[in-house]
Design a protein around this motif. Structure first.
Motif, PDB file in Angstrom:
ATOM      1  N   LEU A 148       0.829  -1.208   0.000  1.00 42.56           N
ATOM      2  CA  LEU A 148       0.000   0.000   0.000  1.00 42.56           C
ATOM      3  C   LEU A 148       0.862   1.258   0.000  1.00 42.56           C
ATOM      4  CD1 LEU A 148      -2.793  -1.013   2.557  1.00 42.56           C
ATOM      5  CD2 LEU A 148      -2.821  -1.200   0.063  1.00 42.56           C
ATOM      6  N   ILE A 149       1.964   1.230   0.754  1.00 42.49           N
ATOM      7  CA  ILE A 149       2.851   2.387   0.805  1.00 42.49           C
ATOM      8  C   ILE A 149       3.521   2.612  -0.548  1.00 42.49           C
ATOM      9  CG2 ILE A 149       4.984   3.294   1.822  1.00 42.49           C
ATOM     10  CD1 ILE A 149       2.590   3.498   3.687  1.00 42.49           C
ATOM     11  N   GLY A 206       3.069 -13.049   1.890  1.00 44.35           N
ATOM     12  CA  GLY A 206       2.392 -11.755   1.875  1.00 44.35           C
ATOM     13  C   GLY A 206       1.002 -11.808   2.467  1.00 44.35           C
ATOM     14  N   GLY A 207       0.091 -11.030   1.878  1.00 42.53           N
ATOM     15  CA  GLY A 207      -1.274 -10.951   2.384  1.00 42.53           C
ATOM     16  C   GLY A 207      -1.312 -10.411   3.804  1.00 42.53           C
ATOM     17  N   THR A 231      -6.609  -2.888   1.306  1.00 49.73           N
ATOM     18  CA  THR A 231      -6.932  -1.578   1.876  1.00 49.73           C
ATOM     19  C   THR A 231      -6.357  -1.458   3.289  1.00 49.73           C
ATOM     20  OG1 THR A 231      -8.991  -2.316   2.927  1.00 49.73           O
ATOM     21  CG2 THR A 231      -9.122  -1.618   0.610  1.00 49.73           C
ATOM     22  N   PRO A 232      -6.259  -0.229   3.822  1.00 45.40           N
ATOM     23  CA  PRO A 232      -5.860  -0.067   5.222  1.00 45.40           C
ATOM     24  C   PRO A 232      -6.796  -0.784   6.186  1.00 45.40           C
ATOM     25  CG  PRO A 232      -5.650   2.025   4.066  1.00 45.40           C
ATOM     26  CD  PRO A 232      -6.335   1.073   3.117  1.00 45.40           C
ATOM     27  N   GLU A 269      -6.013  -3.282   9.307  1.00 51.36           N
ATOM     28  CA  GLU A 269      -6.588  -3.114  10.643  1.00 51.36           C
ATOM     29  C   GLU A 269      -7.182  -4.423  11.141  1.00 51.36           C
ATOM     30  OE1 GLU A 269      -6.958  -0.916  13.911  1.00 51.36           O
ATOM     31  OE2 GLU A 269      -6.355   0.052  12.042  1.00 51.36           O
ATOM     32  N   SER A 270      -7.856  -5.124  10.255  1.00 57.98           N
ATOM     33  CA  SER A 270      -8.459  -6.402  10.620  1.00 57.98           C
ATOM     34  C   SER A 270      -7.384  -7.429  10.983  1.00 57.98           C
ATOM     35  CB  SER A 270      -9.313  -6.922   9.458  1.00 57.98           C
ATOM     36  OG  SER A 270      -9.841  -8.194   9.753  1.00 57.98           O
ATOM     37  N   ALA A 271      -6.300  -7.484  10.197  1.00 55.60           N
ATOM     38  CA  ALA A 271      -5.222  -8.430  10.477  1.00 55.60           C
ATOM     39  C   ALA A 271      -4.518  -8.094  11.781  1.00 55.60           C
ATOM     40  CB  ALA A 271      -4.220  -8.418   9.318  1.00 55.60           C
TER      41      ALA A 271
END
Length: 384
Positions: free
Chosen positions: A130-131, A315-316, A361-362, A366-368
């Motif tokens: 994402l970055i 990843g993921g 997505t961010p 957050e969920s992870a």
């Protein structure tokens, strides 16, 4: 004159960033800063570096400070950090936060078209993809502060990416580098915090002892330098004189050496492509050191290093889960709730239990992060 916003100003990297600014008042100006819970440090900073806006972690502290400093805008919490990162009248965000909390301000700064000098490796560990997308979209730059990545960055100057054979990240081995697994069973928090080479914050010092920190640095290097994991190696080097190396396709190896002083990579991240004087009480003296030692890392002795390679390659959500479980377990060990080797057990079990999911997505991050913390806390309770 570069205008800086500094997050984590009262931590180890933040304090050393302040020292760099003191040494070069004609080059750097502090526009705003955040200090977490250390309101005492904030008061000292405001006396030396008056600014119009600061942030603290707790709203209760912010409320008290607003009475004391009516002309300063006092922000708090995650929103406060993001608001500082979103300010317009500065040039570079220095992110010296520790942990996943550093991701959102980094992304916010990039979206507001600010360059970032990054000491918060978790930003790339959990959300590197994402970055990288944001950096391309908004046309700004990310400069590494970690000594290993600064060394690679310096060794890459003047050379072409396609001619790089591999990156070599050096590792001191941390506080327990001479101990075997049986000897690690009863080590104390105080022993773990006694790093033989570097002066770092407590969380990162424990991560160094478990080699989780080195695993994170491999993941960070992958994103910073667009290098596949099978071309990033770790090399044990107990003296911490060579901070990292780059090997090229002609087998020439370029290394960056220096005293174990984080002010050098901090200053280089802020000054690149220039170099400026830096007061160093004990500059590197190779004749005094005499001998340098190197060895391959033992992944059975340091299983979290191998786990980081595996999580990074897959990843993921796995890197974010690994980071969250580590944050929880590291803190529990520092609070004397679990043993040193329990840190590894909790992280590895979290990676083996979580259901793999992609991260787009961010909110996915957050969920992870939430899942990793929740799982780790349950395991910590069961081990008490």
């Amino acid at each position: 004159m570069k205008r800086l916003v500094l997050l984590g100003a009262s931590g180890s990297i933040g304090i050393q960033t302040i020292d760099v600014i003191r040494q070069h008042p004609d080059l750097y100006e502090l526009k705003a800063y955040g200090v977490g819970r250390n309101t005492g440090a904030l008061r000292k900073l405001l006396a030396e570096f008056p600014v119009e806006c600061v942030s603290v972690q707790e709203e209760s502290d912010a409320a008290e400070l607003r009475k004391e400093y009516p002309h300063v805008r006092i922000l708090s919490g995650e929103d406060g950090l993001n608001e500082l990162a979103a300010m317009q009248d500065y040039d570079v965000l220095v992110n010296a936060l520790v942990g996943y909390a550093g991701f959102a301000p980094t992304l916010t700064a990039i979206k507001n078209r600010h360059d970032v000098a990054l000491a918060n490796k978790e930003t790339l560990v959990v959300g590197g993809e994402l970055i990288k997308k944001a950096l391309r979209k908004y046309g700004v730059s990310l400069y590494p502060i970690d000594s290993e990545h600064s060394a690679i960055f310096q060794a890459l100057q003047g050379n072409r990416h396609e001619q790089v054979k591999r990156l070599i990240i050096t590792a001191s081995g941390g506080s327990f580098r001479t101990l075997n697994r049986d000897q690690l069973k009863d080590v104390t928090v105080e022993q773990a915090l006694a790093h033989p080479n570097w002066s770092m914050g407590p969380k990162i010092t424990i991560d160094s002892a478990t080699m989780m920190n080195k695993g994170f640095e491999v993941m960070e290097a992958h994103w910073l330098f667009d290098m596949p994991y099978d071309r990033i190696d770790v090399l044990m080097h107990q003296e911490s004189v060579i901070h990292s190396m780059v090997e090229y396709i002609d087998h020439s190896v370029i290394a960056q050496l220096g005293a174990p002083d984080m002010r050098l990579p901090i200053q280089y991240a802020l000054s690149w492509p220039d170099r400026f004087d830096l007061f160093e009480e004990h500059p590197l003296d190779l004749a005094e050191i005499g001998t340098l030692h190197f060895a391959k890392p033992d992944t059975e002795r340091f299983p979290l290093l191998k786990a980081a390679y595996d999580a990074g390659t897959k990843g993921g959500n796995l890197p974010a889960v690994m980071n969250a479980a580590n944050e929880a377990a590291n803190l529990a060990f520092r609070n004397h709730e679990i043993s040193f080797l329990d840190i590894e057990t909790i992280i590895l079990d979290a990676l083996n239990t979580v259901v793999y999911r992609s991260v787009e997505t961010p909110e996915d991050l957050e969920s992870a992060d939430s899942w990793g913390w929740g799982y780790a806390l349950e395991r910590i309770d069961s081990l008490k």
